[in-house]
Design an enzyme around this catalytic site. Structure first.
Site, mmCIF file in Angstrom:
data_model
loop_
_atom_site.group_PDB
_atom_site.id
_atom_site.type_symbol
_atom_site.label_atom_id
_atom_site.label_comp_id
_atom_site.label_asym_id
_atom_site.label_seq_id
_atom_site.Cartn_x
_atom_site.Cartn_y
_atom_site.Cartn_z
ATOM 1 N N GLU A 289 0.823 -1.215 0.000
ATOM 2 C CA GLU A 289 0.000 0.000 0.000
ATOM 3 C C GLU A 289 0.853 1.260 0.000
ATOM 4 O OE1 GLU A 289 -2.983 0.126 3.099
ATOM 5 O OE2 GLU A 289 -4.388 -1.001 1.878
ATOM 6 N N HIS A 310 8.854 -26.449 -2.273
ATOM 7 C CA HIS A 310 8.249 -27.562 -3.017
ATOM 8 C C HIS A 310 7.054 -27.088 -3.836
ATOM 9 C CE1 HIS A 310 10.752 -30.560 -0.899
ATOM 10 N NE2 HIS A 310 10.830 -29.553 -0.042
ATOM 11 N N LYS A 424 -14.038 -0.438 -4.081
ATOM 12 C CA LYS A 424 -15.191 -0.102 -3.230
ATOM 13 C C LYS A 424 -16.268 0.584 -4.062
ATOM 14 C CE LYS A 424 -12.451 0.669 0.954
ATOM 15 N NZ LYS A 424 -12.003 1.670 1.915
HETATM 16 O O1 PA5 Z 1 -3.395 0.924 5.838
HETATM 17 C C1 PA5 Z 1 -4.523 1.327 5.637
HETATM 18 O O2 PA5 Z 1 -4.819 2.513 5.803
HETATM 19 C C2 PA5 Z 1 -5.642 0.387 5.224
HETATM 20 O O3 PA5 Z 1 -5.189 -0.886 4.934
HETATM 21 C C3 PA5 Z 1 -6.682 0.294 6.326
HETATM 22 O O4 PA5 Z 1 -6.058 -0.181 7.497
HETATM 23 C C4 PA5 Z 1 -7.831 -0.617 5.938
HETATM 24 O O5 PA5 Z 1 -8.361 -0.249 4.699
HETATM 25 C C5 PA5 Z 1 -8.941 -0.554 6.990
HETATM 26 O O6 PA5 Z 1 -9.396 0.731 7.150
HETATM 27 P P1 PA5 Z 1 -10.190 1.199 8.423
HETATM 28 O O7 PA5 Z 1 -9.324 1.023 9.609
HETATM 29 O O8 PA5 Z 1 -10.540 2.622 8.157
HETATM 30 O O9 PA5 Z 1 -11.422 0.316 8.509
#
Ligand code: PA5
Length: 436
Positions: A289, A310, A424
Site C-alpha cells: 500500500e 516444493h 469499493k
Molecule cells: O493501511 C490502511 O490505511 C488500510 O489498509 C486500512 O487499514 C484498511 O483499509 C482498513 O481501514 P479502516 O481502519 O478505516 O477500517
C-alpha cells in the site's frame, strides 16, 4: 541495543559500486526529509516518534483492560481489516504456540479475527463458535466506515445482545477508531462502548504500535512494554545513524531501489518459521500500500520455506528473472528438538542423528540462498537472534522506517492509499448503495 542485522553481500554484486554509492547518498537525503517532516504525506508521521513518546498512562490503561477482559473471555474477537488487524495478528501468531486452540496451558483468551473477509461460511462458522464460548470484542476501524468490519460487527453485535445482559453486552465491546469522525465513533457514543483513539496522523498500516495492535496483543498475554521497548531502541538507532552502512533501514531502502532500477520488480519476503506467516502478511500490506502507486513499485510477495520450496521453489530458481528475495532469518528457536538415532538406518537419516531440527533448517536456508543466487536472484538477509517481544518491536519499527525511506526514494507518497477506493466504488454501485 539493536539486535537486527542486514547482509546485502549477496545482492550488492548485482549493482555497480558507483550506482550503489549514489543511491545510498540519495536515501541518506530522504532520511533527512523524513526526520524533518518535509516529504510527501507529512501529515501522517505520527508513527515516527511514537515509540519514544508513547504515553505511560495509555500502556497502563491497555494492561488494565486486558486483565479485565481476560477474566471474562475465552475468546477475544478482533474485527478489522488491513492495518486494523494485520499487525496484531502478526505479533500474536509469531509469539504463540503453533497449535493454540489445542494447547491446554493457554491462560489467555484465544484471539480470533473477523471483518477481514466476506466469506459467508467463515462468518456462519464463527457465530457457531461464539455460541459455545464466553467472548469479548474489539471493533477496529480508523475510518469507521469500512464495509467488511461493519458487516461483521453488525452480526456479532446481534449475537452478543442475545447472549449477554445489556450491561454485560456494552462492557464486552471496545471500539478503536477516530477521535471524532465515522459511523463507528457515533455508534460507540450512542451505545456507550469504551473507546480507544487511533491518532489522526497514523495510517492503518503504521498503527500496530497504537491500541489497534497493543490491546489484542496484551489480551493474548504478551508484553507490550517490551514490544515498545524494542521499537524505541530501533527508533533511537535509525534516527541517529546516517553514515553509509551504519543504518540498516537506509541499507534496505537503498538496495531495494537499486535492484528495482535493475528490473527486479518483485520482492519475496521469505521466512523459515511457520509462525511468521502473518508477519509476512503485515509486511506485504505495509510495502504494497505504501509503494504501489503512480504506476511504480516493487510487488511485495511472500514465501514460507521450506514448505514453498516444493511449490514456488521451481519458479524462483528458473522462472522470470525479475525477482529478488529478502530472507527474514531467526537464529535461535525457542525450543530444542533433536533428530533421534535409529539402530537400523531404514530411512537413511542417521547422518542427521543428534542434530537439532534448526541445524537442518539453517542449512536449508544457506543452501537455498546459494542456489537462488546462482539462479540470478539477488538475496538480502535480515536476521534477529530470536523471536520475542523486543525483537518483534525492533523488526516492526525497522520495516516501517525503511518503507517510508524506500517510498520517498521511489518518488511516491508512502502514506496514502488512493487505489484502495476503486474496488469499493464498483462494489457499492453493484450493491446499489444509496448515493453511489
Ligand atoms: O493501511 C490502511 O490505511 C488500510 O489498509 C486500512 O487499514 C484498511 O483499509 C482498513 O481501514 P479502516 O481502519 O478505516 O477500517
Amino acid at each position: 541495543m539493536i539486535k537486527l542485522e542486514i547482509d546485502i553481500s549477496k545482492a550488492s554484486t548485482f549493482i555497480d559500486p558507483s550506482e550503489w554509492q549514489s543511491i545510498e547518498e540519495e536515501v541518506i537525503r530522504q532520511h533527512k526529509t523524513l526526520l524533518t517532516g518535509t516529504g510527501k504525506g507529512n501529515d501522517f508521521l505520527g508513527w515516527l516518534r511514537l515509540p519514544s513518546t508513547f504515553p505511560g498512562d495509555l500502556i497502563k490503561r491497555i494492561r488494565e483492560d486486558a486483565e479485565r477482559i481476560k477474566k471474562v473471555s475465552k475468546i477475544y474477537l478482533v474485527i478489522g481489516i488491513g492495518g486494523s488487524y494485520l499487525g496484531a495478528r502478526a505479533v500474536i501468531e509469531a509469539l504463540s504456540h503453533n497449535f493454540p486452540s489445542l494447547y491446554s496451558e493457554n491462560e489467555s483468551p484465544q484471539v480470533l479475527f473477523a471483518g477481514n473477509n466476506l466469506g459467508e461460511d467463515y462468518h456462519s462458522d464463527l457465530l457457531g463458535i461464539l455460541d459455545e464460548y464466553a467472548y469479548s470484542v474489539a471493533v477496529i476501524s480508523k475510518s469507521g466506515t469500512t464495509t467488511e468490519p461493519a458487516i461483521a460487527f453488525r452480526l456479532v453485535k446481534e449475537h452478543l445482545k442475545k447472549k449477554y445482559s445489556s450491561t454485560d453486552f456494552t462492557e464486552r465491546i471496545i471500539a478503536i477508531t477516530d477521535a471524532s469522525k465515522g459511523v463507528l465513533k457515533e455508534l460507540a457514543d450512542k451505545e456507550g462502548y469504551q473507546t480507544y483513539i487511533i491518532p489522526d496522523d497514523i495510517g492503518g498500516r503504521y498503527s500496530v504500535l497504537t491500541p489497534v495492535g497493543l490491546l489484542p496483543i496484551a489480551i493474548a498475554g504478551f508484553d507490550i512494554e517490551h514490544l515498545l521497548k524494542g521499537a524505541r531502541e530501533m527508533q533511537e538507532h535509525l534516527f541517529s545513524a546516517v553514515s553509509p552502512g551504519s543504518n540498516p533501514a537506509i541499507t534496505y531502502a537503498a538496495i531495494r531501489n537499486a535492484l528495482y532500477r535493475k528490473g527486479k520488480r518483485i520482492e519475496i519476503l521469505v521466512n523459515y518459521q511457520p509462525n511468521l506467516f502473518y508477519f509476512t502478511e503485515w509486511w506485504k500490506q505495509l510495502f504494497g500500500e505504501s509503494e504501489g502507486k503512480d504506476n511504480k513499485g516493487i510487488y511485495p510477495s511472500g514465501a514460507n520455506f521450506t514448505t514453498d520450496l516444493h511449490s514456488l521453489g521451481q519458479f524462483i530458481q528458473e522462472g522470470t528473472r525479475d525477482i529478488f528475495e529478502t530472507v527474514l532469518s531467526v537464529e535461535h528457536p525457542r525450543k530444542e528438538l533433536r533428530i533421534p538415532s535409529k539402530e537400523q538406518d531404514e530411512d537413511g537419516l542417521n547422518y542427521l542423528s543428534g542434530k537439532r531440527i534448526s541445524e537442518v533448517n539453517d542449512k536449508a536456508e544457506l543452501g537455498t540462498r546459494l542456489a537462488h543466487i546462482e539462479g540470478g536472484v539477488p538475496n538480502i538477509r535480515i536476521s534477529v537472534p530470536e523471536i520475542n517481544e523486543e525483537t518483534l518491536g525492533q523488526l516492526i519499527y525497522f520495516f516501517e522506517f525503511a518503507c517510508a525511506l524506500s517510498g520517498y526514494t521511489l518518488g511516491v507518497n508512502p502514506f496514502d492509499q488512493p487505489g484502495v477506493e476503486a474496488y469499493k466504488k464498483k462494489m457499492f454501485t453493484l450493491l446499489g448503495k444509496p448515493g453511489q
